[in-house]
Scaffold this motif. Structure first.
Motif, mmCIF file in Angstrom:
data_model
loop_
_atom_site.group_PDB
_atom_site.id
_atom_site.type_symbol
_atom_site.label_atom_id
_atom_site.label_comp_id
_atom_site.label_asym_id
_atom_site.label_seq_id
_atom_site.Cartn_x
_atom_site.Cartn_y
_atom_site.Cartn_z
ATOM 1 N N GLY A 270 0.778 -1.239 0.000
ATOM 2 C CA GLY A 270 0.000 0.000 0.000
ATOM 3 C C GLY A 270 0.804 1.280 0.000
ATOM 4 N N ILE A 271 2.030 1.254 -0.563
ATOM 5 C CA ILE A 271 2.854 2.463 -0.627
ATOM 6 C C ILE A 271 3.062 2.835 -2.101
ATOM 7 C CG2 ILE A 271 5.008 3.558 0.115
ATOM 8 C CD1 ILE A 271 3.375 2.425 2.452
ATOM 9 N N PRO A 272 2.906 4.121 -2.474
ATOM 10 C CA PRO A 272 3.098 4.494 -3.872
ATOM 11 C C PRO A 272 4.524 4.219 -4.347
ATOM 12 C CG PRO A 272 2.449 6.418 -2.543
ATOM 13 C CD PRO A 272 2.555 5.262 -1.618
ATOM 14 N N LEU A 273 4.674 3.909 -5.642
ATOM 15 C CA LEU A 273 6.008 3.717 -6.212
ATOM 16 C C LEU A 273 6.852 4.978 -6.059
ATOM 17 C CD1 LEU A 273 5.029 1.833 -9.486
ATOM 18 C CD2 LEU A 273 6.591 0.952 -7.745
ATOM 19 N N GLY A 274 6.269 6.134 -6.379
ATOM 20 C CA GLY A 274 6.919 7.415 -6.130
ATOM 21 C C GLY A 274 8.291 7.565 -6.756
ATOM 22 N N TYR A 275 8.523 6.906 -7.886
ATOM 23 C CA TYR A 275 9.806 6.998 -8.599
ATOM 24 C C TYR A 275 10.959 6.529 -7.711
ATOM 25 C CZ TYR A 275 12.665 8.781 -12.529
ATOM 26 O OH TYR A 275 13.506 8.907 -13.622
ATOM 27 N N GLY A 276 10.634 5.665 -6.739
ATOM 28 C CA GLY A 276 11.707 5.063 -5.950
ATOM 29 C C GLY A 276 11.605 5.226 -4.452
ATOM 30 N N GLY A 277 10.686 6.056 -3.972
ATOM 31 C CA GLY A 277 10.600 6.180 -2.521
ATOM 32 C C GLY A 277 9.849 7.438 -2.113
ATOM 33 N N PRO A 278 9.584 7.560 -0.799
ATOM 34 C CA PRO A 278 10.098 6.727 0.293
ATOM 35 C C PRO A 278 9.291 5.445 0.481
ATOM 36 C CG PRO A 278 8.741 8.494 1.180
ATOM 37 C CD PRO A 278 8.808 8.729 -0.301
ATOM 38 N N HIS A 279 10.009 4.401 0.895
ATOM 39 C CA HIS A 279 9.403 3.104 1.212
ATOM 40 C C HIS A 279 10.070 2.559 2.466
ATOM 41 C CE1 HIS A 279 9.276 2.963 -3.456
ATOM 42 N NE2 HIS A 279 8.165 3.519 -3.006
ATOM 43 N N ALA A 280 9.324 1.816 3.253
ATOM 44 C CA ALA A 280 9.883 1.261 4.491
ATOM 45 C C ALA A 280 10.556 -0.076 4.225
ATOM 46 C CB ALA A 280 8.779 1.102 5.536
ATOM 47 N N ASP A 737 31.060 11.444 -13.451
ATOM 48 C CA ASP A 737 31.796 10.656 -14.449
ATOM 49 C C ASP A 737 32.565 9.505 -13.805
ATOM 50 O OD1 ASP A 737 30.850 12.362 -16.388
ATOM 51 O OD2 ASP A 737 32.634 13.641 -16.368
ATOM 52 N N ASN A 738 32.979 9.686 -12.562
ATOM 53 C CA ASN A 738 33.657 8.630 -11.811
ATOM 54 C C ASN A 738 32.820 8.264 -10.580
ATOM 55 O OD1 ASN A 738 36.170 8.519 -13.396
ATOM 56 N ND2 ASN A 738 36.467 10.594 -12.631
ATOM 57 N N ALA A 739 31.541 8.035 -10.818
ATOM 58 C CA ALA A 739 30.579 7.861 -9.720
ATOM 59 C C ALA A 739 30.965 6.717 -8.789
ATOM 60 C CB ALA A 739 29.185 7.601 -10.300
ATOM 61 N N ILE A 740 30.811 6.968 -7.489
ATOM 62 C CA ILE A 740 30.887 5.864 -6.539
ATOM 63 C C ILE A 740 29.655 4.987 -6.734
ATOM 64 C CG2 ILE A 740 32.234 7.194 -4.850
ATOM 65 C CD1 ILE A 740 29.623 7.502 -3.204
ATOM 66 N N THR A 741 29.702 3.755 -6.234
ATOM 67 C CA THR A 741 28.529 2.881 -6.327
ATOM 68 C C THR A 741 27.407 3.441 -5.450
ATOM 69 O OG1 THR A 741 29.733 1.500 -4.756
ATOM 70 C CG2 THR A 741 29.651 0.725 -7.031
ATOM 71 N N ALA A 742 26.232 2.838 -5.553
ATOM 72 C CA ALA A 742 25.015 3.426 -4.983
ATOM 73 C C ALA A 742 25.046 3.491 -3.464
ATOM 74 C CB ALA A 742 23.804 2.615 -5.438
ATOM 75 N N VAL A 743 24.372 4.513 -2.920
ATOM 76 C CA VAL A 743 24.168 4.584 -1.470
ATOM 77 C C VAL A 743 22.706 4.295 -1.101
ATOM 78 C CG1 VAL A 743 26.096 6.131 -1.009
ATOM 79 C CG2 VAL A 743 23.851 7.096 -1.534
ATOM 80 N N SER A 744 21.804 4.375 -2.090
ATOM 81 C CA SER A 744 20.393 4.033 -1.897
ATOM 82 C C SER A 744 19.943 3.165 -3.070
ATOM 83 C CB SER A 744 19.511 5.284 -1.844
ATOM 84 O OG SER A 744 19.860 6.102 -0.769
ATOM 85 N N ALA A 745 18.820 2.482 -2.890
ATOM 86 C CA ALA A 745 18.368 1.558 -3.925
ATOM 87 C C ALA A 745 17.896 2.272 -5.185
ATOM 88 C CB ALA A 745 17.247 0.678 -3.367
ATOM 89 N N ALA A 746 17.191 3.390 -5.025
ATOM 90 C CA ALA A 746 16.611 4.078 -6.186
ATOM 91 C C ALA A 746 17.574 5.146 -6.705
ATOM 92 C CB ALA A 746 15.269 4.704 -5.815
ATOM 93 N N PRO A 747 17.558 5.415 -8.006
ATOM 94 C CA PRO A 747 18.513 6.370 -8.598
ATOM 95 C C PRO A 747 18.486 7.747 -7.948
ATOM 96 C CG PRO A 747 17.349 5.159 -10.316
ATOM 97 C CD PRO A 747 16.698 4.781 -9.021
ATOM 98 N N TRP A 748 17.271 8.227 -7.646
ATOM 99 C CA TRP A 748 17.131 9.538 -7.003
ATOM 100 C C TRP A 748 16.534 9.398 -5.600
ATOM 101 C CZ3 TRP A 748 16.664 8.877 -12.253
ATOM 102 C CH2 TRP A 748 17.546 9.627 -13.050
ATOM 103 N N GLY A 749 16.821 8.291 -4.947
ATOM 104 C CA GLY A 749 16.388 8.111 -3.565
ATOM 105 C C GLY A 749 14.881 8.216 -3.416
ATOM 106 N N SER A 750 14.454 8.961 -2.399
ATOM 107 C CA SER A 750 13.021 9.123 -2.110
ATOM 108 C C SER A 750 12.457 10.285 -2.919
ATOM 109 C CB SER A 750 12.813 9.353 -0.607
ATOM 110 O OG SER A 750 13.168 8.198 0.112
ATOM 111 N N ALA A 751 12.367 10.056 -4.230
ATOM 112 C CA ALA A 751 12.046 11.144 -5.160
ATOM 113 C C ALA A 751 10.697 11.799 -4.883
ATOM 114 C CB ALA A 751 12.089 10.623 -6.595
ATOM 115 N N LEU A 752 9.711 11.004 -4.466
ATOM 116 C CA LEU A 752 8.356 11.548 -4.291
ATOM 117 C C LEU A 752 8.344 12.707 -3.298
ATOM 118 C CD1 LEU A 752 5.287 11.367 -4.873
ATOM 119 C CD2 LEU A 752 5.122 9.713 -3.016
ATOM 120 N N VAL A 753 9.032 12.560 -2.165
ATOM 121 C CA VAL A 753 8.973 13.632 -1.164
ATOM 122 C C VAL A 753 9.888 14.802 -1.497
ATOM 123 C CG1 VAL A 753 8.070 12.296 0.782
ATOM 124 C CG2 VAL A 753 10.532 12.318 0.359
ATOM 125 N N CYS A 754 10.742 14.639 -2.515
ATOM 126 C CA CYS A 754 11.518 15.798 -2.979
ATOM 127 C C CYS A 754 10.600 16.879 -3.546
ATOM 128 C CB CYS A 754 12.546 15.372 -4.016
ATOM 129 S SG CYS A 754 13.975 14.513 -3.297
#
Length: 947
Positions: A270-280, A737-754
């Motif tokens: 019951g949580i919206p996809l929200g382009y990646g978050g927030p999700h619990a 260009d020399n990005a570190i690996t991910a710190v969150s699962a979604a590309p833009w984190g909790s995009a919905l609440v942005c």
């Protein structure tokens, strides 16, 4: 008065109130107060270069236009994200209800019993579905939960003489790609060697301490891990399982085949996809590992009457205690989302979840059977909701996207299709039509979704779950609505009164900022859709990044970190990558002032750094000479300084530019903690003071609501030299260009609440943002002056001014037998949540009123504090039977037939006149923390206890 001005609505004091408050402080103007507070040499020379402020009406029209640029296709991509149905009763009464979304973390348990119960339900749901003994109150997402599982297992090996030097961690090739990326990010700095492979080929060598598998696998295959886990256990290798929450309704609980930890996400409850978050995210483990569990656990205890009460239990990883010895920097959860997911289970109950899972599985089987009849090969021998299909991906993709459908394209000849609870006959036949058109096959129709079973027998669930009364009582909307309201009434949130928490910035979460979260064009976008389907999101996120660059003075921003602590870690990891890129991998010393927030040293350790603590002086400022000496002593290996500005003590340290210069001269980079950014915006910024990277708490300064302890967003903003190292994502390209690996699962984190922060900045504009900062400083100094003579302010600036917060010294009250916690509990009787207790100095209260509070509300708070001070005056060590020691006073206590306390009922519950108009009643008396830790119970009692 311009009533269309959002600034007028957001900032509490009007011009008359400002004049009166300035008079109380003893200055002629707001500008004079700012000049006396903020050092001149760090002030910005010109106004922020931002677009003119929009009115609320203009903004809502604007955000709807942007929403229309998102293309809401039916996405069957899966990979940990599935479209879900939000029950309307939960959307209206929790997600859209300030009684739920404006509450703070439940540190004051007596006025948080509602969300504590909702989180206990969540923990019970997780324990039941995973079969594990213990669950926490949620983590940030599945990927970071998996990383915490790895860290827990790495921590446990220290207790094992045979394993304490072992550093290999096996990762099944079935793991989700974003999870693997996060595991890499977390493993490398602390010396864990990841080995990725097929679990069937694993050699069970003694060089491994742990392993993680995906259940079902990333493309839907349901694997029986019984033998694998058994052999691993024989070799003292503990196994974590990343599990799909809905599949566990039908699949064997991981505890049954020996899992040590089970993690995942509850997004599809019951949580919206929200382009990646927030999700619990969820995290469940064994009782034996409770001292190593990350995050927060809600436990059952009793109050001083012996009645059942809930509280946050076992804060063993709370970084204020462990600091550089901590193995996790988690200081938040996704409470609002965990509450919603738990309520989804409460509302549907066991039978409802069984129905949903059966329907999803039956639909998947019906689709697989139909495709196979068409001659299309389906390769998953056992599956729950995801089938893997052999077909020419590019051909399918063209036709699918033309029909507004997304699949997961594995390679040129394989794709997977993940079915969710929104799928019915119409959707199944649309999927089939894509294949028949793309492959020139005869058209066919699924006439009926039939019962099916594609789960191998040894993986079928045969244990019960959700038998507790709470999951079997509220299945009608009337009952559910009343249950949610019953819990809401137990919690004091921002919609009742000011929450003056220092370092936490509990400002207004404006309705116009929040409304778009309910728009389907923002809620129903999968994080891995092609970018051309998310142009509305891309525009908002790019604009927000630009706004944050302007505000901080920096050159690049990553929105990926979805908590402040994660922002700290991400910022340090960019510094680490920068040094490595320059051939300075040996630079690993991180200087941290003794006054720093406890997550700072924990984050530094997680980033592979060695912490060296620097002193603070008698005024609470950084001891510059001690810092200089340590920077010079470690100049060959200096990596970074972590500094909070204004300081954690609520002071603008005038030496800040000298401090950052010292670090740069000795080869280090400066990380600025953005917890106190509400005192900088428009007046100064991290770039001006000489920082190289900062994280921002969007849930503080930029108006995302705390939601009872989360969601949070902690983006990092960086100077030009660090831009190339901003974090990436393995599915959708992001970062430098020399990005570190991910710190969150979604590309833009909790995009919905942005969207909230974008709205906040867009509607305030440059002047509004700056005036907000000025008024935050005004409100803090007004409280300081009103409480002068009653409470001592521990630290002030050079002209005796506070920043946006101050520390009230309560240590002298011990002579009257009063502890700072007694003041915190007594404030509940006056209708207020306590300020921050005993941080950063024991025996103190840290007060931050924010700009959103009017003079009238500030006066009520000050009146309460002064009244409490008078109660302290007459209290004695010898007689502890007083209003402070007995606080809080419940309605049950006040209305009892007998009253034996040596003060009146009125003094207990209505000590000031304003309280009678708007009384908030704590529902339990003071909780017994020690009893709760000695007798840890963190899920609902079994049904037998109620029979």
């Amino acid at each position: 008065m311009n009533t269309n001005s959002f600034q007028r609505r957001h900032i509490g004091p009007d011009s008359k109130e400002q004049a009166a408050m300035l008079s109380t402080i003893g200055v002629n103007s707001l500008d004079q107060l700012i000049d006396e507070t903020v050092p001149d040499h760090i002030r910005l020379e010109k106004e922020l270069d931002l677009a003119p402020a929009m009115s609320e009406y203009e903004y809502l029209s604007h955000i709807q236009e942007l929403a229309a640029k998102n293309k809401v296709y039916k996405s069957y991509i899966g990979l940990g994200y599935h479209e879900a149905i939000i029950p309307s009763v939960i959307q209206r009464n929790i997600l859209e209800n300030p009684g739920w979304y404006t509450a703070y973390t439940p540190y004051q348990a007596e006025i948080a019993q509602g969300r504590l119960e909702a989180l206990l339900n969540f923990q019970t749901m997780i324990c039941d579905l995973t079969g594990m003994e213990l669950a926490n109150a949620s983590l940030l997402d599945e990927g970071t939960a998996a990383a915490e599982a790895m860290a827990l297992l790495f921590d446990l090996r220290e207790r094992d003489q045979k394993k304490n030097k072992v550093n290999k961690f096996f990762v099944s090739e079935e793991i989700l790609p974003q999870t693997l990326s996060i595991l890499k990010t977390r493993a490398t700095p602390i010396g864990i060697e990841l080995v990725v492979g097929n679990h069937e080929d694993f050699d069970f060598s003694t060089t491994y301490f742990g392993a993680i598998v995906q259940y079902p696998g990333k493309h839907g295959l349901v694997i029986d891990y019984t033998d694998f886990v058994a052999k691993a256990s024989e070799n003292n290798i503990k196994v974590a399982v990343a599990a799909d929450i809905l599949s566990l309704v039908k699949l064997k609980a991981p505890a049954e085949f020996g899992a040590a930890v089970v993690v995942g996400t509850t997004q599809r409850f019951g949580i919206p996809l929200g382009y990646g978050g927030p999700h619990a995210g969820f995290f469940a483990t064994k009782e034996a590992y409770k001292r190593s569990i990350p995050g927060r656990i809600i436990g059952i205890t009793k109050d001083i009457n012996g009645d059942r009460a809930l509280r946050m239990a076992l804060q063993t990883r709370e970084q204020h205690i462990k600091r550089e010895k901590a193995t996790s920097n988690i200081c938040t959860a996704q409470v609002l989302l965990a509450v919603m997911a738990g309520m989804y289970a409460v509302y549907h109950g066991k039978d409802g979840l069984q129905y949903i899972a059966d329907r999803v599985h039956d639909a998947t089987v019906s689709l697989a059977n139909t495709l196979e009849k068409l001659g299309i090969e389906q390769t998953n021998a056992s599956y729950f909701d995801t089938i893997s299909v052999k077909a020419p991906a590019q051909k399918i993709k063209e036709i699918a996207e033309a029909n507004q459908i997304n699949f997961n394209y594995i390679d040129a000849n394989n794709l997977s299709i993940s079915i969710n609870e929104t799928v019915g006959l119409k959707e199944l036949n649309a999927i089939v039509a894509v294949f028949t058109e793309a492959l020139n096959l005869p058209s066919t129709t699924i006439a009926q979704i039939k019962n099916g079973n594609a789960i191998i027998k040894n993986c079928e669930r045969n244990t019960s779950f959700l038998d507790h009364e709470v999951f079997n009582t509220y299945q009608s909307e009337t009952d559910m609505m009343r249950y949610i309201k019953k819990l809401e009434r137990k919690d004091l949130a921002l919609n009742h009164s000011m929450i003056s928490l220092g370092s936490c910035t509990m400002k207004l979460n404006a309705a116009s900022e929040m409304l778009p979260l309910s728009y389907p064009n923002w809620g129903n976008i999968h994080p891995f859709v092609p970018l051309d389907q998310a142009q509305g999101y891309q525009e908002v996120l790019k604009r927000l990044e630009h706004q944050l660059n302007i505000i901080t003075g920096f050159s690049g921003t990553s929105l990926q970190p979805n908590s402040g602590a994660q922002g700290e870690f991400a910022g340090l990891m960019t510094i680490r990558a920068y040094h490595e890129h320059n051939g300075d991998a040996h630079r690993n010393i991180c200087l941290i002032p003794a006054s720093a927030h406890g997550t700072n040293p924990a984050s530094a350790v997680m980033a592979g750094m060695t912490v060296v603590v620097t002193k603070t002086d008698d005024k609470g400022n950084i001891d510059v000479e001690d810092l200089r000496a340590k920077a010079i002593a470690h100049k060959d290996n200096l990596s970074a300084l972590m500094v909070t500005y204004p300081s954690t003590h609520g002071v603008y340290e005038s030496a800040i530019k000298e401090i950052t210069k010292i670090i740069h001269e000795n080869g280090g980079q400066v990380y600025m903690d953005g917890a106190n950014m509400n005192a900088q915006v428009g007046l100064t910024n991290p770039a001006t003071i000489g920082a190289d990277v900062c994280h921002l708490n969007l849930h503080k300064t930029f108006a995302i609501p705390h939601g009872g302890g989360g969601p949070g967003v902690g983006p990092i903003c960086v100077a030009p030299q660090l831009v190339p190292f901003l974090p990436g994502n393995p599915v959708i390209a992001t970062g430098g260009d020399n990005a570190i690996t991910a710190v969150s699962a979604a590309p833009w984190g909790s995009a919905l609440v942005c969207l909230i922060s974008y709205g906040y900045i867009t509607m305030l504009g440059a002047k509004g943002l700056t005036d907000a900062t000025k008024n935050a400083i005004l409100n803090a100094n007004y409280i300081k002056e009103r409480l002068s003579g009653h409470y001592k302010t521990l630290y002030t600036g050079e002209m005796n001014r506070a920043a946006h917060e101050m520390i009230l010294d309560c240590r002298d009250f011990k002579s009257n037998g009063i502890e700072v916690v007694d003041i915190a509990k007594r404030l509940m009787d006056y209708g207020f949540h306590a300020p921050t207790v005993s941080f950063p100095v024991g025996g103190t209260l840290m007060v931050e009123p924010t700009e959103s509070e009017s003079q009238a509300e500030l006066d009520r708070f000050c009146d309460a504090m002064i009244a409490i001070r008078k109660e302290i005056e007459v209290a004695t060590k010898e007689d502890s039977n007083n209003p402070l020691k007995n606080a809080p006073h419940t309605q049950e206590l006040l209305t009892a037939d007998t009253w034996e306390l040596p003060y009146s009922r009125k003094q207990a519950a209505f000590p000031l006149d304003y309280i009678a108009e708007n009384k908030f009643w704590p529902t339990v008396r003071r909780v017994d923390d020690a009893f709760g830790d000695r007798n840890l119970i963190c899920s609902c009692n079994p049904i037998e206890d109620y029979m």
